[in-house]
Design a protein around this motif. Structure first.
Motif, mmCIF file in Angstrom:
data_model
loop_
_atom_site.group_PDB
_atom_site.id
_atom_site.type_symbol
_atom_site.label_atom_id
_atom_site.label_comp_id
_atom_site.label_asym_id
_atom_site.label_seq_id
_atom_site.Cartn_x
_atom_site.Cartn_y
_atom_site.Cartn_z
ATOM 1 N N ALA A 181 0.829 -1.205 0.000
ATOM 2 C CA ALA A 181 0.000 0.000 0.000
ATOM 3 C C ALA A 181 0.867 1.260 0.000
ATOM 4 C CB ALA A 181 -0.928 -0.002 1.217
ATOM 5 N N VAL A 182 1.907 1.263 0.817
ATOM 6 C CA VAL A 182 2.814 2.408 0.867
ATOM 7 C C VAL A 182 3.536 2.580 -0.475
ATOM 8 C CG1 VAL A 182 4.946 3.291 1.900
ATOM 9 C CG2 VAL A 182 3.149 2.348 3.366
ATOM 10 N N ALA A 183 3.990 1.470 -1.058
ATOM 11 C CA ALA A 183 4.673 1.531 -2.349
ATOM 12 C C ALA A 183 3.747 2.084 -3.423
ATOM 13 C CB ALA A 183 5.180 0.146 -2.747
ATOM 14 N N THR A 184 2.484 1.663 -3.401
ATOM 15 C CA THR A 184 1.509 2.162 -4.369
ATOM 16 C C THR A 184 1.292 3.662 -4.201
ATOM 17 O OG1 THR A 184 0.382 0.021 -4.424
ATOM 18 C CG2 THR A 184 -0.848 1.916 -5.236
ATOM 19 N N ALA A 185 1.207 4.112 -2.947
ATOM 20 C CA ALA A 185 1.026 5.545 -2.680
ATOM 21 C C ALA A 185 2.216 6.349 -3.187
ATOM 22 C CB ALA A 185 0.835 5.778 -1.180
ATOM 23 N N VAL A 186 3.420 5.814 -3.006
ATOM 24 C CA VAL A 186 4.625 6.489 -3.490
ATOM 25 C C VAL A 186 4.590 6.629 -5.011
ATOM 26 C CG1 VAL A 186 7.131 6.272 -3.777
ATOM 27 C CG2 VAL A 186 6.084 5.818 -1.548
ATOM 28 N N VAL A 187 4.231 5.539 -5.686
ATOM 29 C CA VAL A 187 4.185 5.567 -7.154
ATOM 30 C C VAL A 187 3.103 6.523 -7.645
ATOM 31 C CG1 VAL A 187 3.684 4.192 -9.206
ATOM 32 C CG2 VAL A 187 5.150 3.258 -7.420
ATOM 33 N N LEU A 188 1.905 6.439 -7.058
ATOM 34 C CA LEU A 188 0.804 7.303 -7.481
ATOM 35 C C LEU A 188 1.135 8.781 -7.267
ATOM 36 C CD1 LEU A 188 -2.339 5.352 -6.202
ATOM 37 C CD2 LEU A 188 -1.620 5.700 -8.575
ATOM 38 N N THR A 189 1.970 9.066 -6.285
ATOM 39 C CA THR A 189 2.341 10.451 -5.990
ATOM 40 C C THR A 189 3.481 10.924 -6.888
ATOM 41 O OG1 THR A 189 1.666 10.214 -3.680
ATOM 42 C CG2 THR A 189 3.152 12.041 -4.212
ATOM 43 N N TRP A 190 4.574 10.171 -6.899
ATOM 44 C CA TRP A 190 5.802 10.670 -7.537
ATOM 45 C C TRP A 190 5.894 10.388 -9.028
ATOM 46 C CZ3 TRP A 190 8.945 14.005 -5.099
ATOM 47 C CH2 TRP A 190 8.752 14.150 -3.720
ATOM 48 N N LEU A 191 5.058 9.477 -9.551
ATOM 49 C CA LEU A 191 5.055 9.239 -10.997
ATOM 50 C C LEU A 191 3.871 9.919 -11.680
ATOM 51 C CD1 LEU A 191 6.229 5.551 -11.562
ATOM 52 C CD2 LEU A 191 7.528 7.685 -11.709
ATOM 53 N N ASN A 192 3.319 10.904 -11.010
ATOM 54 C CA ASN A 192 2.233 11.692 -11.579
ATOM 55 C C ASN A 192 2.776 13.074 -11.939
ATOM 56 O OD1 ASN A 192 -0.055 13.095 -12.244
ATOM 57 N ND2 ASN A 192 -1.023 12.929 -10.234
ATOM 58 N N PRO A 193 2.969 13.344 -13.235
ATOM 59 C CA PRO A 193 3.546 14.647 -13.607
ATOM 60 C C PRO A 193 2.696 15.828 -13.173
ATOM 61 C CG PRO A 193 2.682 13.492 -15.535
ATOM 62 C CD PRO A 193 2.672 12.511 -14.404
ATOM 63 N N HIS A 194 1.389 15.598 -13.002
ATOM 64 C CA HIS A 194 0.515 16.705 -12.592
ATOM 65 C C HIS A 194 0.814 17.170 -11.173
ATOM 66 C CE1 HIS A 194 -1.898 16.536 -16.205
ATOM 67 N NE2 HIS A 194 -1.954 15.225 -16.089
ATOM 68 N N VAL A 195 1.362 16.272 -10.347
ATOM 69 C CA VAL A 195 1.691 16.685 -8.984
ATOM 70 C C VAL A 195 2.808 17.726 -9.003
ATOM 71 C CG1 VAL A 195 3.496 15.002 -8.376
ATOM 72 C CG2 VAL A 195 1.954 15.816 -6.621
ATOM 73 N N TYR A 196 3.706 17.619 -9.968
ATOM 74 C CA TYR A 196 4.779 18.615 -10.089
ATOM 75 C C TYR A 196 4.234 19.938 -10.617
ATOM 76 C CZ TYR A 196 7.630 14.453 -9.533
ATOM 77 O OH TYR A 196 8.181 13.292 -9.051
ATOM 78 N N LEU A 197 3.278 19.846 -11.544
ATOM 79 C CA LEU A 197 2.677 21.073 -12.075
ATOM 80 C C LEU A 197 1.866 21.780 -10.998
ATOM 81 C CD1 LEU A 197 1.418 19.743 -15.544
ATOM 82 C CD2 LEU A 197 3.487 21.065 -15.065
ATOM 83 N N ASP A 198 1.112 21.004 -10.213
ATOM 84 C CA ASP A 198 0.231 21.603 -9.201
ATOM 85 C C ASP A 198 0.991 22.136 -7.997
ATOM 86 O OD1 ASP A 198 -1.941 21.023 -10.751
ATOM 87 O OD2 ASP A 198 -2.525 19.237 -9.641
ATOM 88 N N THR A 199 1.923 21.343 -7.483
ATOM 89 C CA THR A 199 2.600 21.737 -6.241
ATOM 90 C C THR A 199 3.864 22.551 -6.489
ATOM 91 O OG1 THR A 199 3.733 19.596 -6.190
ATOM 92 C CG2 THR A 199 1.712 19.790 -4.919
ATOM 93 N N VAL A 200 4.806 21.982 -7.250
ATOM 94 C CA VAL A 200 6.097 22.654 -7.428
ATOM 95 C C VAL A 200 5.955 23.930 -8.267
ATOM 96 C CG1 VAL A 200 8.459 22.418 -8.259
ATOM 97 C CG2 VAL A 200 7.318 20.465 -7.200
ATOM 98 N N LEU A 201 5.277 23.818 -9.397
ATOM 99 C CA LEU A 201 5.176 24.986 -10.286
ATOM 100 C C LEU A 201 4.073 25.953 -9.856
ATOM 101 C CD1 LEU A 201 5.691 23.228 -13.740
ATOM 102 C CD2 LEU A 201 7.316 24.648 -12.492
ATOM 103 N N PHE A 202 2.829 25.452 -9.754
ATOM 104 C CA PHE A 202 1.702 26.343 -9.492
ATOM 105 C C PHE A 202 1.708 26.900 -8.068
ATOM 106 C CE2 PHE A 202 -2.846 27.023 -8.395
ATOM 107 C CZ PHE A 202 -3.079 28.087 -9.252
ATOM 108 N N LEU A 203 1.690 26.000 -7.078
ATOM 109 C CA LEU A 203 1.667 26.474 -5.694
ATOM 110 C C LEU A 203 2.950 27.217 -5.332
ATOM 111 C CD1 LEU A 203 -0.007 23.518 -3.739
ATOM 112 C CD2 LEU A 203 -1.013 25.700 -4.399
ATOM 113 N N GLY A 204 4.081 26.714 -5.843
ATOM 114 C CA GLY A 204 5.344 27.403 -5.580
ATOM 115 C C GLY A 204 5.347 28.810 -6.125
ATOM 116 N N SER A 205 4.820 28.974 -7.342
ATOM 117 C CA SER A 205 4.755 30.301 -7.960
ATOM 118 C C SER A 205 3.821 31.226 -7.186
ATOM 119 C CB SER A 205 4.275 30.187 -9.410
ATOM 120 O OG SER A 205 5.182 29.432 -10.179
#
Length: 201
Positions: A111-135
């Motif tokens: 379950a933890v491994a699945t959560a890691v993959v669903l989080t870190w292999l989702n390019p939208h998470v980088y757009l939403d958090t790193v780029l959008f929220l960061g900006s």
């Protein structure tokens, strides 16, 4: 408050991560749900901090890296969606047992491994958090870390509420048909996101 509200608006949208946490929350035990919601929340917190520190510019300058993440993430979502569809069409006995832990088909490590993959292999998470929220946070200059703290708080509130609040739905999912409907919805969400991601959307 602005950071909290914006963070919630982005996180609450139906997605692969939320669908997974919801199913796990309904079916799982605390020992499984807790590390999963911590992975999701802490990952968001780290990504938001990276965004405030300006890492978004680095990601924007490396489109090849985003493409690799997109392809891997799409593949995982399509496989996970297919498995959910199979559970919906041909449910096994383990997925239909009533009571605490009903439908739990993943151990804690998986379950933890699945959560890691669903989080870190989702390019939208980088757009939403790193780029959008960061900006957005950096627009507040001296108050950017307070803004970021609000967004991080939103992530923790949402995932803990979803993971541990989902148990309130367990009476509904004491019926086998309810699990099939949930898995059907999850299959549609995962497959749609996987296809969209594979096409670069």
């Amino acid at each position: 408050m602005l950071g909290l509200g914006t963070g919630l608006a982005l996180i609450i949208a139906i997605g692969a991560q939320n669908a997974f946490v919801l199913r796990l929350g309904i079916a799982g035990r605390t020992a499984t749900v807790l590390p999963v919601v911590l992975v999701c929340s802490l990952s968001d917190a780290l990504l938001i901090v990276l965004g405030v520190l300006g890492v978004g510019a680095v990601i924007a300058a490396a489109p090849a890296l985003v493409t690799v993440v997109r392809v891997l993430g799409a593949g995982f979502l399509l496989v996970y969606g297919a498995l959910a569809a199979r559970r919906a069409l041909r449910p096994g006995g383990e997925a239909l047992e009533a009571g605490p832990g009903a439908g739990e088909v993943l151990g804690r490590g998986a379950a933890v491994a699945t959560a890691v993959v669903l989080t870190w292999l989702n390019p939208h998470v980088y757009l939403d958090t790193v780029l959008f929220l960061g900006s957005l946070a950096n627009q507040y200059e001296g108050a950017r870390w307070w803004w970021a703290a609000g967004a991080v708080t939103a992530s923790f509130l949402w995932f803990f509420s979803l993971g541990f609040g989902a148990r309130l739905l367990r009476p509904v999912f004491a019926r086998p048909g309810a699990w099939r409907v949930l898995d059907g919805v999850i299959a549609v969400v995962m497959l749609a996101l996987g296809v969209r991601m594979a096409l670069g959307g």
